[in-house]
Design a protein around this motif. Structure first.
Motif, PDB file in Angstrom:
ATOM      1  N   VAL A  30       0.869  -1.169   0.000  1.00 17.03           N
ATOM      2  CA  VAL A  30       0.000   0.000   0.000  1.00 17.03           C
ATOM      3  C   VAL A  30       0.909   1.224   0.000  1.00 17.03           C
ATOM      4  O   VAL A  30       2.034   1.180   0.516  1.00 17.03           O
ATOM      5  N   TYR A  31       0.435   2.296  -0.588  1.00 16.84           N
ATOM      6  CA  TYR A  31       1.204   3.541  -0.698  1.00 16.84           C
ATOM      7  C   TYR A  31       0.552   4.577   0.204  1.00 16.84           C
ATOM      8  O   TYR A  31      -0.663   4.769   0.170  1.00 16.84           O
ATOM      9  N   LEU A  32       1.370   5.230   1.014  1.00 15.26           N
ATOM     10  CA  LEU A  32       0.882   6.133   2.050  1.00 15.26           C
ATOM     11  C   LEU A  32       1.484   7.516   1.862  1.00 15.26           C
ATOM     12  O   LEU A  32       2.658   7.649   1.506  1.00 15.26           O
ATOM     13  N   ASP A  33       0.678   8.532   2.129  1.00 21.18           N
ATOM     14  CA  ASP A  33       1.200   9.896   2.203  1.00 21.18           C
ATOM     15  C   ASP A  33       0.389  10.669   3.231  1.00 21.18           C
ATOM     16  O   ASP A  33      -0.811  10.402   3.415  1.00 21.18           O
ATOM     17  N   THR A  34       1.065  11.602   3.894  1.00 18.10           N
ATOM     18  CA  THR A  34       0.408  12.451   4.884  1.00 18.10           C
ATOM     19  C   THR A  34       0.733  13.914   4.609  1.00 18.10           C
ATOM     20  O   THR A  34       1.775  14.227   4.026  1.00 18.10           O
ATOM     21  N   GLU A  35      -0.169  14.770   5.035  1.00 17.65           N
ATOM     22  CA  GLU A  35       0.087  16.210   5.107  1.00 17.65           C
ATOM     23  C   GLU A  35      -0.042  16.577   6.573  1.00 17.65           C
ATOM     24  O   GLU A  35      -0.836  15.965   7.302  1.00 17.65           O
ATOM     25  N   THR A  36       0.733  17.568   7.016  1.00 14.04           N
ATOM     26  CA  THR A  36       0.856  17.803   8.448  1.00 14.04           C
ATOM     27  C   THR A  36       0.784  19.289   8.802  1.00 14.04           C
ATOM     28  O   THR A  36       0.799  20.155   7.929  1.00 14.04           O
ATOM     29  N   THR A  37       0.753  19.543  10.112  1.00 13.32           N
ATOM     30  CA  THR A  37       0.773  20.926  10.599  1.00 13.32           C
ATOM     31  C   THR A  37       2.167  21.532  10.482  1.00 13.32           C
ATOM     32  O   THR A  37       2.339  22.728  10.668  1.00 13.32           O
ATOM     33  N   PRO A  91      -7.771   9.859  16.722  1.00 12.52           N
ATOM     34  CA  PRO A  91      -8.203   8.626  17.399  1.00 12.52           C
ATOM     35  C   PRO A  91      -9.449   7.987  16.768  1.00 12.52           C
ATOM     36  O   PRO A  91      -9.607   6.775  16.817  1.00 12.52           O
ATOM     37  N   ILE A  92     -10.292   8.803  16.173  1.00 12.77           N
ATOM     38  CA  ILE A  92     -11.491   8.276  15.530  1.00 12.77           C
ATOM     39  C   ILE A  92     -11.128   7.565  14.225  1.00 12.77           C
ATOM     40  O   ILE A  92     -11.691   6.529  13.885  1.00 12.77           O
ATOM     41  N   LEU A  93     -10.162   8.133  13.486  1.00  7.53           N
ATOM     42  CA  LEU A  93      -9.765   7.578  12.195  1.00  7.53           C
ATOM     43  C   LEU A  93      -8.833   6.377  12.305  1.00  7.53           C
ATOM     44  O   LEU A  93      -8.822   5.514  11.423  1.00  7.53           O
ATOM     45  N   TRP A  94      -8.033   6.321  13.371  1.00  9.03           N
ATOM     46  CA  TRP A  94      -6.970   5.324  13.448  1.00  9.03           C
ATOM     47  C   TRP A  94      -7.434   3.883  13.247  1.00  9.03           C
ATOM     48  O   TRP A  94      -6.794   3.127  12.505  1.00  9.03           O
ATOM     49  N   PRO A  95      -8.528   3.415  13.872  1.00  7.69           N
ATOM     50  CA  PRO A  95      -8.909   2.002  13.662  1.00  7.69           C
ATOM     51  C   PRO A  95      -9.116   1.661  12.181  1.00  7.69           C
ATOM     52  O   PRO A  95      -8.733   0.578  11.735  1.00  7.69           O
ATOM     53  N   ASN A  96      -9.699   2.580  11.428  1.00  7.84           N
ATOM     54  CA  ASN A  96      -9.907   2.358  10.006  1.00  7.84           C
ATOM     55  C   ASN A  96      -8.570   2.382   9.252  1.00  7.84           C
ATOM     56  O   ASN A  96      -8.299   1.532   8.410  1.00  7.84           O
ATOM     57  N   ILE A  97      -7.730   3.360   9.566  1.00  5.82           N
ATOM     58  CA  ILE A  97      -6.404   3.460   8.938  1.00  5.82           C
ATOM     59  C   ILE A  97      -5.608   2.188   9.210  1.00  5.82           C
ATOM     60  O   ILE A  97      -5.014   1.601   8.306  1.00  5.82           O
ATOM     61  N   ARG A  98      -5.600   1.764  10.464  1.00  8.43           N
ATOM     62  CA  ARG A  98      -4.851   0.566  10.871  1.00  8.43           C
ATOM     63  C   ARG A  98      -5.272  -0.644  10.044  1.00  8.43           C
ATOM     64  O   ARG A  98      -4.439  -1.458   9.655  1.00  8.43           O
ATOM     65  N   SER A  99      -6.564  -0.765   9.755  1.00 11.84           N
ATOM     66  CA  SER A  99      -7.059  -1.940   9.027  1.00 11.84           C
ATOM     67  C   SER A  99      -6.447  -2.038   7.624  1.00 11.84           C
ATOM     68  O   SER A  99      -6.332  -3.140   7.086  1.00 11.84           O
ATOM     69  N   PHE A 100      -6.042  -0.918   7.046  1.00 13.54           N
ATOM     70  CA  PHE A 100      -5.427  -0.930   5.721  1.00 13.54           C
ATOM     71  C   PHE A 100      -3.908  -1.121   5.777  1.00 13.54           C
ATOM     72  O   PHE A 100      -3.295  -1.490   4.781  1.00 13.54           O
ATOM     73  N   LEU A 101      -3.310  -0.849   6.932  1.00 12.10           N
ATOM     74  CA  LEU A 101      -1.851  -0.908   7.047  1.00 12.10           C
ATOM     75  C   LEU A 101      -1.342  -2.191   7.694  1.00 12.10           C
ATOM     76  O   LEU A 101      -0.262  -2.670   7.345  1.00 12.10           O
ATOM     77  N   TYR A 102      -2.090  -2.707   8.640  1.00 12.72           N
ATOM     78  CA  TYR A 102      -1.619  -3.848   9.415  1.00 12.72           C
ATOM     79  C   TYR A 102      -1.383  -5.059   8.517  1.00 12.72           C
ATOM     80  O   TYR A 102      -2.238  -5.457   7.735  1.00 12.72           O
ATOM     81  N   GLY A 103      -0.187  -5.629   8.607  1.00 11.66           N
ATOM     82  CA  GLY A 103       0.172  -6.817   7.849  1.00 11.66           C
ATOM     83  C   GLY A 103       0.562  -6.559   6.401  1.00 11.66           C
ATOM     84  O   GLY A 103       0.846  -7.493   5.666  1.00 11.66           O
ATOM     85  N   ARG A 104       0.580  -5.297   5.989  1.00 14.37           N
ATOM     86  CA  ARG A 104       0.934  -4.939   4.617  1.00 14.37           C
ATOM     87  C   ARG A 104       2.274  -4.219   4.600  1.00 14.37           C
ATOM     88  O   ARG A 104       2.662  -3.566   5.574  1.00 14.37           O
ATOM     89  N   MET A 105       2.971  -4.319   3.482  1.00 21.30           N
ATOM     90  CA  MET A 105       4.155  -3.498   3.269  1.00 21.30           C
ATOM     91  C   MET A 105       3.669  -2.093   2.914  1.00 21.30           C
ATOM     92  O   MET A 105       2.790  -1.936   2.068  1.00 21.30           O
TER      93      MET A 105
END
Length: 197
Positions: A30-37, A91-105
């Motif tokens: 999976v490919y990830l990108d973030t934007e930050t403060t 904290p509200i988004l993390w469980p959903n985000i985790r489901s896409f990242l866990y166990g994946r490169m």
């Protein structure tokens, strides 16, 4: 003048980068990108996107930070405080985000930054990142592929994501928005491997 060991010549570096890119693509990352403060130790994520191995967007969301987005950051990614005012908090988004990242490169460009920002967003809410995430940095793979020696750093030169995209004439723009940039990271890795994106 270029001073490289016999095993780290630009040709070997490029061949290794191509082989690594091909191997990674076979793993369907999976490919990830973030934007930050911002870039500092107290900054946090304001937007995150995850793109699947096939280019399909799995997840994208604005994130309401616990502090205001500084004007300097807004000028880069064009995400305003008004944009994130009604967005869910980390904290509200993390469980959903985790489901896409866990166990994946996870493939990202300057991966250490994105993972640090995830950790800092966790810390802001006294959350603990319990699992270790497997990741690879497309920035360093592209650096090895280009094979330009940086005598100051005494390693291969690093390039910005937009420079990597321009090198391959990729029509996707580096917009400093997470979904577009995650798609560009995918295109760069595929281009290194000599595969269509």
């Amino acid at each position: 003048m270029l001073f490289l060991s016999m095993n780290n010549t630009p040709a070997n570096s490029k061949a290794s980068a191509i082989e690594l890119a091909r191997t990674l693509i076979e793993q369907k990352p999976v490919y990830l990108d973030t934007e930050t403060t911002g870039l500092d130790r107290d900054d946090e994520i304001v937007e995150i996107s995850i793109v699947d191995f096939d280019g399909k967007t799995l997840f994208t969301s604005l994130v309401k930070p616990s502090k205001s987005i500084p004007a300097d950051a807004q000028r880069i990614h064009h995400i305003s405080n008004a944009d994130v005012a009604s967005a869910p908090a980390w904290p509200i988004l993390w469980p959903n985000i985790r489901s896409f990242l866990y166990g994946r490169m996870i493939a990202a460009y300057n991966t250490s930054f994105d993972l640090r920002m995830m950790q800092q967003s966790h810390s802001r809410y006294n959350l603990t990142l319990r699992e270790s995430l497997r990741s690879v940095d497309v920035l360093t793979i592209f650096s090895d592929f280009r094979g330009v020696w940086d005598p100051v750093r005494r390693s291969m030169k690093y390039f910005k994501l937009e420079e990597a995209g321009a090198f391959f004439n990729i029509s996707l723009m580096n917009t400093h928005r997470s979904e577009a940039d995650a798609l560009l990271v995918r295109a760069v890795l595929h281009s290194i491997a000599g595969e269509p994106y």
